[in-house]
Design a protein around this motif. Structure first.
Motif, short mmCIF file in Angstrom:
data_model
loop_
_atom_site.label_atom_id
_atom_site.label_comp_id
_atom_site.label_asym_id
_atom_site.label_seq_id
_atom_site.Cartn_x
_atom_site.Cartn_y
_atom_site.Cartn_z
N PHE A 216 52.28 -5.93 43.55
CA PHE A 216 51.95 -7.01 42.62
C PHE A 216 51.28 -8.18 43.34
CE2 PHE A 216 55.45 -5.44 39.62
CZ PHE A 216 54.55 -4.79 38.79
N ALA B 232 54.15 -12.18 38.92
CA ALA B 232 52.80 -11.62 39.01
C ALA B 232 52.00 -11.93 37.74
CB ALA B 232 52.87 -10.11 39.24
N TRP C 62 48.11 -7.35 37.93
CA TRP C 62 49.42 -6.69 37.91
C TRP C 62 49.39 -5.42 37.08
CZ3 TRP C 62 51.82 -6.01 33.26
CH2 TRP C 62 51.38 -6.80 32.19
#
Length: 189
Positions: A13, A164, A19
């Protein structure tokens, strides 16, 4: 194995520009490390009536387990009308939901048993202070109590995923601001 999967999740991430590009690999590693039947990520949204709904965002399934993403109508659930009000209360307030499905309220148990779930654990994903969704593991083979290590690892993975998502959202806002500022400078020149 569980901590290694979470460590890899953090690395994926943090090093990926998106992500979403890392999510499938991360949840597959978590599934294999925990010997889960499924790993799922649901995004939560409020509809126009301010009712919470969840949308299946991504899923990993072990060999021989049916996919919820492939089943018609399994993608969006209303917490209230589908009998999952407790999930909104537990997960929406930052707590883990865990246990054998046989111990769940009937409204939840009927649906979960229909899709073959015998036990599950789910942890909330927060982006800043906003409840973004939840990540979970389920077992279709046995009623198991999820260990504290599994619950902690899932909570950690949810926290990493939330960070993330927040990082990517922040980067997108900064990029839009930069592009707007650049366009305004070009107009004024």
């Amino acid at each position: 194995a569980i901590l290694e999967a979470v460590s890899t999740a953090a690395e994926n991430f943090l090093t990926s520009s998106s992500w979403e590009n890392s999510l499938a690999d991360v949840i597959a590693r978590m599934g294999r490390a925990t010997r889960a039947s499924r790993v799922f990520v649901f995004e939560t949204l409020q509809d126009i009536d301010h009712t919470w709904v969840s949308r299946l965002y991504n899923e990993w399934v072990a060999e021989g387990v049916s996919s919820e993403m492939e089943q018609a109508g399994a993608h969006v659930h209303s917490f209230d009308s589908d009998g999952f009000e407790r999930w909104e209360q537990v997960l929406g307030h930052g707590r883990i939901l865990s246990g054998p499905v046989s111990e769940f309220p009937e409204s939840e148990r009927l649906y979960l048993e229909k899709i073959g779930v015998r036990s599950l654990v789910a942890a909330p994903i927060f982006v800043g202070q906003r409840w973004w969704g939840y990540i979970g593991l389920d077992d279709c083979l046995e009623e198991r109590q999820w260990s504290p290590a599994e619950q902690d690892a899932l909570r950690l993975a949810a926290g990493i995923l939330g960070a993330a998502i927040q990082r990517q959202q922040t980067e997108e806002v900064v990029k839009r601001l930069y592009e707007t500022e650049r366009a305004q400078r070009q107009v004024s020149q």
